[in-house]
Design an enzyme around this catalytic site. Structure first.
Site, short mmCIF file in Angstrom:
data_model
loop_
_atom_site.label_atom_id
_atom_site.label_comp_id
_atom_site.label_asym_id
_atom_site.label_seq_id
_atom_site.Cartn_x
_atom_site.Cartn_y
_atom_site.Cartn_z
N LYS A 1 0.83 -1.21 0.00
CA LYS A 1 0.00 0.00 0.00
C LYS A 1 0.87 1.25 0.00
CE LYS A 1 -2.00 -0.98 3.92
NZ LYS A 1 -1.31 -2.24 4.22
N ARG B 1 -9.51 1.36 8.29
CA ARG B 1 -9.12 0.00 8.62
C ARG B 1 -10.23 -0.75 9.32
NH1 ARG B 1 -3.38 0.72 8.80
NH2 ARG B 1 -2.44 -1.31 8.87
N ARG C 1 11.87 -5.67 4.89
CA ARG C 1 11.52 -4.26 4.71
C ARG C 1 12.45 -3.34 5.49
NH1 ARG C 1 5.67 -1.97 5.55
NH2 ARG C 1 5.79 -3.09 7.52
N ARG D 1 11.18 -1.77 11.18
CA ARG D 1 10.09 -1.39 12.08
C ARG D 1 9.92 -2.39 13.21
NH1 ARG D 1 5.10 0.16 8.19
NH2 ARG D 1 4.03 -1.05 9.80
N ARG E 1 -0.84 -9.11 13.03
CA ARG E 1 -1.39 -8.04 12.17
C ARG E 1 -2.22 -8.63 11.04
NH1 ARG E 1 3.95 -5.14 10.77
NH2 ARG E 1 2.68 -3.94 9.32
P1 AP5 Z 1 4.87 -1.66 1.95
O1 AP5 Z 1 4.62 -0.76 0.77
O2 AP5 Z 1 5.60 -1.13 3.11
O3 AP5 Z 1 3.49 -2.34 2.39
P2 AP5 Z 1 2.28 -1.76 3.21
O4 AP5 Z 1 1.05 -2.37 2.61
O5 AP5 Z 1 2.34 -0.27 3.30
O6 AP5 Z 1 2.56 -2.44 4.59
P3 AP5 Z 1 2.50 -1.85 6.07
O7 AP5 Z 1 3.18 -2.83 6.97
O8 AP5 Z 1 2.95 -0.44 6.11
O9 AP5 Z 1 1.02 -1.94 6.31
P4 AP5 Z 1 0.30 -1.90 7.62
O10 AP5 Z 1 -1.06 -1.68 7.11
O11 AP5 Z 1 0.45 -3.06 8.49
O12 AP5 Z 1 1.09 -0.74 8.42
P5 AP5 Z 1 0.74 0.76 8.74
O13 AP5 Z 1 1.97 1.54 8.79
O14 AP5 Z 1 -0.39 1.23 7.88
O15 AP5 Z 1 5.61 -2.97 1.38
C1 AP5 Z 1 6.01 -4.01 2.27
C2 AP5 Z 1 7.41 -4.54 1.84
O16 AP5 Z 1 7.31 -5.18 0.57
C3 AP5 Z 1 8.46 -3.44 1.66
O17 AP5 Z 1 9.72 -3.95 2.04
C4 AP5 Z 1 8.43 -3.14 0.16
O18 AP5 Z 1 9.65 -2.61 -0.30
C5 AP5 Z 1 8.13 -4.51 -0.40
N1 AP5 Z 1 7.33 -4.46 -1.63
C6 AP5 Z 1 6.32 -3.58 -1.93
N2 AP5 Z 1 5.79 -3.85 -3.13
C7 AP5 Z 1 6.48 -4.95 -3.60
C8 AP5 Z 1 6.37 -5.74 -4.79
N3 AP5 Z 1 5.45 -5.47 -5.75
N4 AP5 Z 1 7.21 -6.80 -4.92
C9 AP5 Z 1 8.13 -7.09 -3.95
N5 AP5 Z 1 8.28 -6.39 -2.81
C10 AP5 Z 1 7.46 -5.33 -2.63
O19 AP5 Z 1 0.16 0.62 10.21
C11 AP5 Z 1 0.99 0.20 11.29
C12 AP5 Z 1 0.18 0.09 12.55
O20 AP5 Z 1 -0.36 1.39 12.89
C13 AP5 Z 1 -1.04 -0.84 12.46
O21 AP5 Z 1 -0.72 -2.18 12.72
C14 AP5 Z 1 -1.95 -0.22 13.53
O22 AP5 Z 1 -1.55 -0.62 14.81
C15 AP5 Z 1 -1.67 1.27 13.40
N6 AP5 Z 1 -2.61 1.93 12.49
C16 AP5 Z 1 -2.31 2.55 11.31
N7 AP5 Z 1 -3.41 3.03 10.73
C17 AP5 Z 1 -4.45 2.71 11.55
C18 AP5 Z 1 -5.85 2.91 11.48
N8 AP5 Z 1 -6.44 3.53 10.45
N9 AP5 Z 1 -6.61 2.43 12.50
C19 AP5 Z 1 -6.06 1.82 13.54
N10 AP5 Z 1 -4.75 1.58 13.67
C20 AP5 Z 1 -3.94 2.02 12.68
MG MG Z 2 2.71 1.10 4.87
#
Ligand code: AP5
Ligand code: MG
Length: 213
Positions: free
Chosen positions: A13, A88, A127, A160, A171
């Site tokens: 994402k 979410r 990552r 992270r 997660r």
């Molecule tokens: P990446 O682009 O980082 O993936 P992502 O979908 O953004 O993954 P996240 O871990 O950031 O998602 P998340 O939803 O768990 O975390 P968030 O920060 O939102 O890609 C992942 C890896 O793959 C990278 O190494 C990348 O380089 C690689 N990659 C990407 N595309 C690729 C491809 N095509 N091929 C190969 N490799 C590839 O949230 C973190 C925490 O915050 C949550 O767990 C929660 O506790 C809290 N939080 C955030 N938002 C909310 C909300 N709205 N409500 C409640 N809690 C929340």
């Molecule tokens: Mg992310």
């Protein structure tokens, strides 16, 4: 244009949201990045959010909704935005929908970046993330030009705290229980589009551009 990125943790994402934001000149809004900046800055919000994030749980809706509404009411959001990691939960989506309806607006596209659970754990352990600009890399698939340094802003890259395999599995469970229902929510509104997130990042992006126009 208002775009919502859906998908499991690690689906890509953030990677795609950044590329969309750049191409279409929209702000990239990641609630995860906002929380991590607050954790790093030691704010009260950061201290509270860290308890949930490190446990692989969602931060409670009351906290998250307020942050998001504040952010999308900033002047740079007038022309639209890319939301990454929000909504979410169904209540979060309903709050956003209501706020938009008050302005006669709506989410234009909800892009579901679809990746099987088996691929996720491997992606997460490789990552590396930039806390300053939200840049995301992968040691094998998408390495930075200089090891440990963000290509975009030159800051140090980190692993992270919530990317430990056991936290990633939690997660993923939380995703399936609380976030996946949003696929039906946006499908019912006719704005859901699904892309195959297992492809190379540039191929995924080309598929998204074909959708957004
Ligand atoms: P990446 O682009 O980082 O993936 P992502 O979908 O953004 O993954 P996240 O871990 O950031 O998602 P998340 O939803 O768990 O975390 P968030 O920060 O939102 O890609 C992942 C890896 O793959 C990278 O190494 C990348 O380089 C690689 N990659 C990407 N595309 C690729 C491809 N095509 N091929 C190969 N490799 C590839 O949230 C973190 C925490 O915050 C949550 O767990 C929660 O506790 C809290 N939080 C955030 N938002 C909310 C909300 N709205 N409500 C409640 N809690 C929340
Ligand atoms: Mg992310």
């Amino acid at each position: 244009m208002k775009v919502v990125m859906l998908g499991a943790p690690g689906a890509g994402k953030g990677t795609q949201a950044k590329m969309i934001a750049e191409k279409y000149g929209l702000p990239h809004i990641s609630t995860g990045d906002i929380f991590r900046a607050n954790i790093k800055g030691g704010t009260a919000l950061g201290v509270e959010a860290k308890k949930y994030i490190d446990a692989g749980q969602l931060v409670p809706d009351e906290l998250t909704v307020k942050i998001l509404l504040d952010r999308v009411s900033q002047p740079d959001c007038e022309k639209g935005y890319v939301l990454d990691g929000y909504p979410r939960t169904i209540p979060q989506a309903e709050v956003l929908e209501k706020a938009l309806q008050e302005r006669n607006e709506q989410v234009d596209f909800a892009i579901d970046v679809n990746v099987a659970d088996e691929n996720i754990v491997n992606r997460m352990s490789g990552r590396r993330a930039c806390l300053k600009c939200g840049g995301t890399y992968h040691l094998v698939h998408i390495p930075p030009k200089v090891e440990g340094i963000c290509d975009a802003c030159g800051s140090e890259l980190i692993l992270r705290d919530d990317d430990k395999p056991e936290t990633v599995l939690k997660r993923l469970n939380v995703y399936h229980e609380q976030t996946q229902p949003l696929i039906d929510f946006y499908q019912a509104r006719g704005v859901l589009r699904t892309v195959d997130g297992a492809k190379d990042k540039n191929e995924v992006f080309a598929d998204i551009v074909a959708i957004l126009g």
